[in-house]
Design an enzyme around this catalytic site. Structure first.
Site, PDB file in Angstrom:
ATOM      1  N   ASP A   1      67.460 -51.656 -89.654  1.00 17.77           N
ATOM      2  CA  ASP A   1      67.638 -52.983 -89.639  1.00 17.77           C
ATOM      3  C   ASP A   1      66.099 -53.566 -89.747  1.00 17.77           C
ATOM      4  OD1 ASP A   1      66.603 -52.585 -86.477  1.00 17.77           O
ATOM      5  OD2 ASP A   1      66.088 -54.659 -87.134  1.00 17.77           O
TER       6      ASP A   1
ATOM      7  N   CYS B   1      69.375 -57.723-111.086  1.00 19.74           N
ATOM      8  CA  CYS B   1      70.139 -58.150-109.880  1.00 19.74           C
ATOM      9  C   CYS B   1      71.424 -58.766-110.135  1.00 19.74           C
ATOM     10  CB  CYS B   1      69.273 -58.942-108.984  1.00 19.74           C
ATOM     11  SG  CYS B   1      70.136 -59.185-107.557  1.00 19.74           S
TER      12      CYS B   1
ATOM     13  N   ASP C   1      71.360 -55.836 -80.009  1.00 15.35           N
ATOM     14  CA  ASP C   1      70.102 -55.166 -79.258  1.00 15.35           C
ATOM     15  C   ASP C   1      70.237 -55.619 -77.800  1.00 15.35           C
ATOM     16  OD1 ASP C   1      66.651 -55.025 -79.718  1.00 15.35           O
ATOM     17  OD2 ASP C   1      67.943 -53.520 -78.733  1.00 15.35           O
TER      18      ASP C   1
ATOM     19  N   HIS D   1      69.691 -63.474-102.407  1.00 13.80           N
ATOM     20  CA  HIS D   1      68.954 -62.477-103.476  1.00 13.80           C
ATOM     21  C   HIS D   1      68.352 -61.200-102.556  1.00 13.80           C
ATOM     22  CE1 HIS D   1      66.801 -60.192-106.102  1.00 13.80           C
ATOM     23  NE2 HIS D   1      65.573 -60.519-105.555  1.00 13.80           N
TER      24      HIS D   1
ATOM     25  N   CYS E   1      70.825 -64.670-108.625  1.00 12.88           N
ATOM     26  CA  CYS E   1      70.274 -64.279-110.168  1.00 12.88           C
ATOM     27  C   CYS E   1      71.141 -64.360-111.090  1.00 12.88           C
ATOM     28  CB  CYS E   1      69.825 -62.779-110.074  1.00 12.88           C
ATOM     29  SG  CYS E   1      68.635 -62.420-108.837  1.00 12.88           S
TER      30      CYS E   1
ATOM     31  N   CYS F   1      73.369 -60.498-107.988  1.00 17.06           N
ATOM     32  CA  CYS F   1      73.571 -61.740-107.035  1.00 17.06           C
ATOM     33  C   CYS F   1      73.946 -62.919-107.609  1.00 17.06           C
ATOM     34  CB  CYS F   1      72.338 -61.634-105.857  1.00 17.06           C
ATOM     35  SG  CYS F   1      71.143 -62.530-106.274  1.00 17.06           S
TER      36      CYS F   1
HETATM   37  C1  LIG Z   1      60.416 -55.079 -86.313  1.00 18.73           C
HETATM   38  N1  LIG Z   1      60.068 -53.818 -85.330  1.00 18.73           N
HETATM   39  C2  LIG Z   1      60.769 -53.322 -84.496  1.00 18.73           C
HETATM   40  N2  LIG Z   1      60.544 -52.446 -83.799  1.00 18.73           N
HETATM   41  C3  LIG Z   1      61.321 -52.376 -82.676  1.00 18.73           C
HETATM   42  C4  LIG Z   1      61.634 -51.151 -81.582  1.00 18.73           C
HETATM   43  C5  LIG Z   1      62.817 -51.480 -80.569  1.00 18.73           C
HETATM   44  C6  LIG Z   1      62.938 -50.780 -79.548  1.00 18.73           C
HETATM   45  O1  LIG Z   1      62.166 -49.860 -79.294  1.00 18.73           O
HETATM   46  N3  LIG Z   1      63.794 -50.917 -78.763  1.00 18.73           N
HETATM   47  C7  LIG Z   1      64.874 -51.960 -79.055  1.00 18.73           C
HETATM   48  N4  LIG Z   1      65.707 -52.117 -78.170  1.00 18.73           N
HETATM   49  N5  LIG Z   1      64.870 -52.768 -80.016  1.00 18.73           N
HETATM   50  C8  LIG Z   1      63.638 -52.365 -80.954  1.00 18.73           C
HETATM   51  C9  LIG Z   1      63.563 -53.425 -82.071  1.00 18.73           C
HETATM   52  C10 LIG Z   1      64.460 -54.841 -82.171  1.00 18.73           C
HETATM   53  C11 LIG Z   1      65.360 -54.035 -83.412  1.00 18.73           C
HETATM   54  C12 LIG Z   1      66.581 -55.194 -83.498  1.00 18.73           C
HETATM   55  C13 LIG Z   1      66.337 -56.470 -83.842  1.00 18.73           C
HETATM   56  C14 LIG Z   1      67.289 -57.446 -83.936  1.00 18.73           C
HETATM   57  C15 LIG Z   1      68.731 -57.156 -83.701  1.00 18.73           C
HETATM   58  C16 LIG Z   1      68.987 -56.092 -83.368  1.00 18.73           C
HETATM   59  C17 LIG Z   1      67.974 -55.089 -83.135  1.00 18.73           C
HETATM   60  C18 LIG Z   1      62.238 -53.457 -82.949  1.00 18.73           C
HETATM   61  N6  LIG Z   1      62.021 -53.967 -84.037  1.00 18.73           N
HETATM   62 ZN   LIG Z   2      69.437 -61.418-107.116  1.00 16.71          ZN
END
Ligand SMILES: CNc1nc2cc3c(=O)[nH]c(N)nc3c(CCc3ccccc3)c2[nH]1
Ligand SMILES: [Zn+2]
Length: 372
Positions: A268, A306, A94, A337, A311, A308
Site C-alpha cells: 500500500d 497507458c 489499519d 492515471h 491518457c 487509462c
Molecule cells: C508510509 N510508510 C509506512 N510505514 C508504515 C508502517 C506501519 C506499521 O509499522 N504499522 C502499522 N499499523 N501501519 C503502518 C503504516 C500505515 C499503512 C497504512 C496506511 C493507510 C491505510 C492502511 C495502512 C506504514 N506506512
Molecule cells: Zn494513464
C-alpha cells in the site's frame, strides 16, 4: 479455511517472488497486489466505479480517521464501511497505532494503550488494542490489522526491543478481543526496527499466534532503501510460506518490484494519489511533473503506453491547465492515471513471474524509469 487466505499459484525459480490469489469475503485479488489507500472512507477524488475501472479489487482505510470522524458507531449503524462508501470490493483497515504517531498530538504510550489529542479538534482521545478491534469490527473490514507501535526511525536497540515486546502483548489482546469469525481476518505486524535480532524475536513471537496473514511494519519510515531491503532479506523468510505477506507503506515502482522479489504479496502507499494531487504523474519513463511549463504545449497524453481514461482522452497541456487553474477535474484525472499506472505495473510483474522473466523485467523497468 480462514476468511482471508492466500492461494499460491507459482513460486519464482530465481527470486522469492510468488504469484497468487488472495481470497477474501469480498472477492479474490491477484497477488502481488498494490492496494490504493482510502484513508477517510474514500480513495481521494475517485468514485468506487472508477476504482474498479482502474483494476483495484482491494482498498485500505483507517481506524484512526474513521474513529475520530464520523465515529465507528455511526458507520456500523450505516451498515458498515462497505455499505457506507458503496464499495463491494475488499477492505483492509489499519489499526490506528501508526496514524496516532504520524498525525496525533501529545501522545503518550502506556501498557493499556495510547492517549493522544485528535488532529481534528485537539480533543483528548484514547486507542487500545481492544478499542481498535471494536472499531475495525464495526467497520466490517475484510482484513483487520493488529494494534501495534511502529517504532520511530532511528531508535535505540533498547527502545525497539521494549516496543516490539509490547506490540506482541497487544497482539494477544487483539486476538482475544475478536470473535471467532473475525479472528480469521487478523493480520499480525512484525516490528523490531532495523535490528536483525529483534526482527527475528518479533517474527517468532508474532507467528506463534498462527494468524491468517502477517505484515512487516516499522519500515518505509525514512530509512534508506537499501536498509529496508536488508531488513526484508532476513525477515521475510521467517514468515510462514503459505500465508499472505503485507509490506506496509511501500509503493514507489522500484520498491514494489524489489519487495516482490523478496517474497512480498501485498503493498500500500499514499504516494501515487498524493503526488497526483500536487501535479506529478508516474510513467514507465520516470516521473513527469505535468504541472511544469514543459507540458504547456504538450498535446500528447501523460503516457502514450497507458490505457487509462485520462491518457485516452486528455493531453498534458489540458491537465496542466486544470492544475494551474485549481480545477478539481485536474486532481481526478491525475489520480486516475497514477493508480492505473501502478495496477499496470503489478499486472506486468505478475506476467513476468508467470513467464519466469522477473529479473529481466526488473532490469528493463529500472532502465526505462531511469533508476541505477
Ligand atoms: C508510509 N510508510 C509506512 N510505514 C508504515 C508502517 C506501519 C506499521 O509499522 N504499522 C502499522 N499499523 N501501519 C503502518 C503504516 C500505515 C499503512 C497504512 C496506511 C493507510 C491505510 C492502511 C495502512 C506504514 N506506512
Ligand atoms: Zn494513464
Amino acid at each position: 479455511m480462514a476468511a482471508v487466505y492466500l492461494e499460491i499459484l507459482k513460486e519464482d525459480s530465481r527470486t522469492k517472488a510468488r504469484l497468487g490469489k488472495l481470497h477474501t469475503p469480498h472477492g479474490t485479488i491477484e497477488t502481488p497486489v498494490f492496494m490504493p489507500v482510502g484513508t477517510q472512507g474514500t480513495v481521494k477524488t475517485m468514485t468506487p466505479e472508477e476504482i474498479k475501472e482502474i483494476g483495484a479489487g482491494m482498498i485500505l482505510s483507517n481506524t484512526y480517521h474513521l474513529f475520530l470522524r464520523p465515529g465507528h458507531e455511526l458507520v456500523r449503524e450505516a451498515g458498515g464501511l462497505h455499505r457506507f462508501m458503496n464499495w463491494d470490493g475488499a477492505i483492509l483497515t489499519d489499526s490506528g497505532g501508526f496514524q496516532v504517531f504520524s498525525l496525533g498530538d501529545m501522545r503518550t504510550i502506556r501498557e493499556e494503550g495510547v492517549e493522544f489529542r485528535s488532529h481534528i479538534d485537539g480533543s483528548r482521545q484514547f486507542l487500545s488494542p481492544e478499542i481498535s478491534m471494536q472499531v475495525q469490527m464495526s467497520l466490517g473490514s475484510d482484513v483487520v490489522m493488529a494494534f501495534d507501535e511502529c517504532a520511530p526511525y532511528p531508535c535505540t536497540h533498547t527502545y525497539a526491543k521494549d516496543s516490539l515486546e509490547r506490540t506482541t502483548r497487544w497482539l494477544k489482546r487483539c486476538k482475544e478481543t475478536l470473535t471467532t469469525t473475525d479472528k480469521q481476518s487478523l493480520f499480525g505486524i512484525v516490528q523490531g526496527g532495523m535490528f536483525e535480532d529483534l526482527r527475528r524475536q518479533s517474527a517468532a513471537e508474532i507467528t506463534e499466534l498462527d494468524l491468517p496473514g502477517y505484515a512487516i511494519g516499522g519500515l518505509s519510515v525514512g530509512e534508506p532503501k537499501d536498509i529496508m531491503y536488508e531488513v526484508l532479506d532476513y525477515t521475510v523468510p521467517l514468515l510462514p510460506r503459505e500465508k499472505p505477506r503485507y509490506l506496509m507503506g511501500v509503493g514507489s515502482p522500484d520498491a514494489l518490484i524489489e519487495g516482490v522479489m523478496r517474497g512480498i504479496d501485498m503493498f500500500d502507499c499514499v504516494l501515487p494519489t498524493r503526488i497526483a494531487r500536487n501535479g506529478t504523474a508516474l510513467t514507465r519513463f520516470g516521473k513527469v511533473i505535468v504541472r511544469n511549463a514543459g507540458s504547456a504545449r504538450d498535446f500528447g497524453p501523460i503516457d502514450p503506453s497507458c490505457d487509462c481514461y485520462t491518457c485516452r482522452n486528455y493531453s498534458r497541456a489540458y491537465i496542466r491547465h486544470l492544475l494551474k487553474a485549481e480545477e478539481i477535474l485536474g486532481l481526478r484525472l491525475m489520480s486516475i492515471h497514477n493508480l492505473r499506472y501502478l495496477q499496470i505495473l503489478m499486472h506486468e510483474v505478475r506476467e513476468a513471474i508467470k513467464e519466469d522473466r522477473l529479473p529481466e523485467y526488473r532490469e528493463k523497468c529500472f532502465s526505462d524509469y531511469g533508476y541505477e
